[in-house]
Scaffold this active site. Structure first.
Site, PDB file in Angstrom:
ATOM      1  N   SER A  63      22.935 -32.017  -4.661  1.00 43.36           N
ATOM      2  CA  SER A  63      24.012 -32.907  -4.205  1.00 43.36           C
ATOM      3  C   SER A  63      23.909 -34.298  -4.835  1.00 43.36           C
ATOM      4  O   SER A  63      22.833 -34.738  -5.263  1.00 43.36           O
ATOM      5  CB  SER A  63      23.967 -33.043  -2.686  1.00 43.36           C
ATOM      6  OG  SER A  63      24.024 -31.773  -2.077  1.00 43.36           O
TER       7      SER A  63
HETATM    8  N1  SAM Z   1      20.182 -29.391  -0.585  1.00 47.41           N
HETATM    9  C1  SAM Z   1      20.092 -28.866  -1.911  1.00 47.41           C
HETATM   10  C2  SAM Z   1      19.210 -29.717  -2.788  1.00 47.41           C
HETATM   11  O1  SAM Z   1      18.634 -30.696  -2.295  1.00 47.41           O
HETATM   12  O2  SAM Z   1      19.063 -29.361  -3.977  1.00 47.41           O
HETATM   13  C3  SAM Z   1      21.444 -28.658  -2.546  1.00 47.41           C
HETATM   14  C4  SAM Z   1      22.220 -27.605  -1.841  1.00 47.41           C
HETATM   15  S1  SAM Z   1      23.528 -26.887  -2.789  1.00 47.41           S
HETATM   16  C5  SAM Z   1      24.763 -28.124  -2.676  1.00 47.41           C
HETATM   17  C6  SAM Z   1      24.039 -25.660  -1.593  1.00 47.41           C
HETATM   18  C7  SAM Z   1      23.075 -24.495  -1.486  1.00 47.41           C
HETATM   19  O3  SAM Z   1      23.449 -23.730  -0.337  1.00 47.41           O
HETATM   20  C8  SAM Z   1      23.128 -23.528  -2.663  1.00 47.41           C
HETATM   21  O4  SAM Z   1      21.855 -23.461  -3.271  1.00 47.41           O
HETATM   22  C9  SAM Z   1      23.531 -22.194  -2.036  1.00 47.41           C
HETATM   23  O5  SAM Z   1      22.886 -21.068  -2.624  1.00 47.41           O
HETATM   24  C10 SAM Z   1      23.089 -22.392  -0.598  1.00 47.41           C
HETATM   25  N2  SAM Z   1      23.732 -21.533   0.397  1.00 47.41           N
HETATM   26  C11 SAM Z   1      25.020 -21.121   0.497  1.00 47.41           C
HETATM   27  N3  SAM Z   1      25.185 -20.351   1.575  1.00 47.41           N
HETATM   28  C12 SAM Z   1      23.969 -20.266   2.191  1.00 47.41           C
HETATM   29  C13 SAM Z   1      23.481 -19.609   3.365  1.00 47.41           C
HETATM   30  N4  SAM Z   1      24.263 -18.870   4.147  1.00 47.41           N
HETATM   31  N5  SAM Z   1      22.185 -19.758   3.690  1.00 47.41           N
HETATM   32  C14 SAM Z   1      21.350 -20.495   2.905  1.00 47.41           C
HETATM   33  N6  SAM Z   1      21.756 -21.122   1.777  1.00 47.41           N
HETATM   34  C15 SAM Z   1      23.048 -21.023   1.441  1.00 47.41           C
END
Ligand code: SAM
Length: 236
Positions: free
Chosen positions: A77
């Site tokens: 993000s």
């Molecule tokens: N917080 C992260 C960082 O510091 O790098 C960035 C997060 S990224 C914007 C969103 C993440 O949510 C992705 O890696 C995606 O694979 C994950 N995601 C989507 N749906 C999910 C779920 N149901 N459970 C866990 N992770 C999920």
């Protein structure tokens, strides 16, 4: 917490002190100037090396005002959004935090820096394994990264003082609300697939209140209690 400097391949040519200067600039221009006032959050953003959480070839861009690709079509993000979410969550040392969407592990490292014990869940097993390895390598304490569907939370460690959801949901997933402790704070982007509002959800005396923070654009939270994968448009 003492963070080691990331020893992974550095193809950028920048030195540790060069990155530190850019991080300072990022905190002043992108974060403090936009209204983040919590000095502990500002310090965490100053100390955690964001360039260590992006692919080495993107390290030069790590302190830019934007999200960056981390592989598997996912992103880390924008720094400002990480700061808004962290400030709103009001982390206290010893809090138990659940992060849904561990991605690179960067947000989890910020929570750990502030003294939280963190369970971070990531849907993509490869990203989860890489994030855990990176956090260990950087000596980030008290973070466990699990692979799975975080829309259902993680009941064995519930309740949580803080839940941060870093992917967008159509509504607050009810398992997450159930797993939020009394007095707990959840920060979650709620809305459609293109745009959402970051919401602060608080649970006090059994009552749930929600306040909008800023508009935002997150990738979808895909899971049983969020968006169903088969209903999502195919990215071209
Ligand atoms: N917080 C992260 C960082 O510091 O790098 C960035 C997060 S990224 C914007 C969103 C993440 O949510 C992705 O890696 C995606 O694979 C994950 N995601 C989507 N749906 C999910 C779920 N149901 N459970 C866990 N992770 C999920």
């Amino acid at each position: 917490m003492t963070l080691k400097f990331w020893n992974g391949p550095n193809t950028s040519g920048s030195t540790a002190s060069g990155f530190e200067l850019r991080r300072r600039d990022m905190v002043e221009r992108q974060i403090r100037r936009r209204g983040i006032r919590d000095e502990r959050v500002l310090e965490a953003m100053l100390k955690v090396p964001r360039h260590a959480f992006v692919p080495p070839k993107l390290a030069e861009l790590a302190y830019d005002d934007k999200p960056l690709p981390i592989g598997a079509a996912e992103t880390i993000s924008q720094p400002y959004i990480v700061a808004v979410m962290t400030e709103a969550a009001q982390i206290h040392a010893g809090d138990k935090a659940l992060e849904v969407g561990a991605g690179s592990g960067y947000q989890a490292a910020i929570l750990s820096f502030l003294g939280a014990k963190v369970i971070a869940i990531e849907r993509n097993a490869g990203l989860a394994a890489a994030a855990q390895e990176r956090l260990i390598h950087l000596s980030v304490a008290n973070v466990s990264v699990l692979a799975g569907d975080g829309s259902e939370g993680y009941a064995p460690e519930a309740p949580y003082d803080v839940i941060l959801v870093t992917a967008a949901a159509p509504a607050i997933p009810s398992p997450l609300l159930d797993q939020l402790a009394e007095g707990g704070r959840m920060v979650i982007p709620i809305g459609g697939l293109r745009e959402q509002e970051l919401a602060l959800v608080s649970k006090t005396a059994g009552q749930v209140s929600t306040r909008g923070l800023v508009s935002c654009q997150f990738v979808p939270l895909i899971g049983k209690a969020a968006w169903a994968e088969e209903t999502l448009p195919i990215e071209k």
